[in-house]
Motif scaffolding. Structure first.
Motif: not given
Length: 201
Positions: A9-16, A158-162, A185-192
């Motif tokens: 089953p899939i639970f669509p939510l407004g979170t990742v 993952y923990r920082l993104a959370d 790299a992606l997280l680093w660019n998001l933070l920058r």
């Protein structure tokens, strides 16, 4: 390695939801109450996907194709027809087929992505480790799920993104990215981007 295929089953939510992350949920819609009972009875997982189109309640929302399985680790029934859950993310998956049941619950045939092997934090993104250490210093290690694995670049990302207030689209891209160094790299660019006035993720 042969990829595991599940029907869940899939639970669509407004979170990742990320593997290893803890997600509290309040379940009251009948389709999800029934889903919860089935998962508890079978010790099975359900899928959490960020909503692509629609809303959490009411008509079934359209989920992103990539999500994360969630396992119930603690639960309570504070009132009839109401569950409070504590869930933990386990495995990233991709939806291949999905259908909406008569009760509005989405079921999907998914392929589980193999867990990433531990990967060290790249020297180019040592700032992620420094950020983690500052958070632990000011808020305590208990803000992160245990056991802590800060030397694993994927766990750390993952923990920082959370914990941090990042755009949902950016978090979804992190979940979809498989290469451990690319995740960092992606997280680093998001933070920058957030630190730069007018920056975009």
């Amino acid at each position: 390695m042969i990829a595991a295929v599940l029907d869940i089953p899939i639970f669509p939510l407004g979170t990742v939801l990320f593997p290893g992350s803890l997600l509290p949920l309040r379940i009251f819609e009948q389709r999800y109450v029934d889903m919860t009972k089935a998962c508890l009875g079978n010790d099975s997982v359900f899928g959490v996907c960020l909503i692509l189109d629609g809303r959490e309640a009411g008509e079934p929302a359209v989920p992103h194709a990539v999500g994360c399985t969630a396992r119930i680790v603690d639960w309570d029934v504070p009132a009839p027809g109401l569950f409070t859950l504590r869930t933990r993310g386990e495995r990233v998956f991709r939806i291949h087929e999905r259908e909406v049941q008569r009760d509005g619950l989405i079921r999907a045939r998914v392929t589980l992505r193999p867990p990433p092997p531990p990967a060290p934090v790249d020297d180019a993104y040592a700032g992620l480790t420094q950020l983690y250490e500052r958070i632990v210093e000011h808020l305590g290690a208990q803000v992160f799920p245990q056991p802590a694995q800060p030397h694993d670049g994927t766990w750390l990302s993952y923990r920082l993104a959370d914990l941090l207030d990042l755009p949902l689209a950016g978090k979804q891209r992190l979940l979809e990215t498989e290469d451990p160094r690319a995740v960092q790299a992606l997280l680093w660019n998001l933070l920058r981007a957030q630190a730069t006035p007018g920056g975009a993720a």
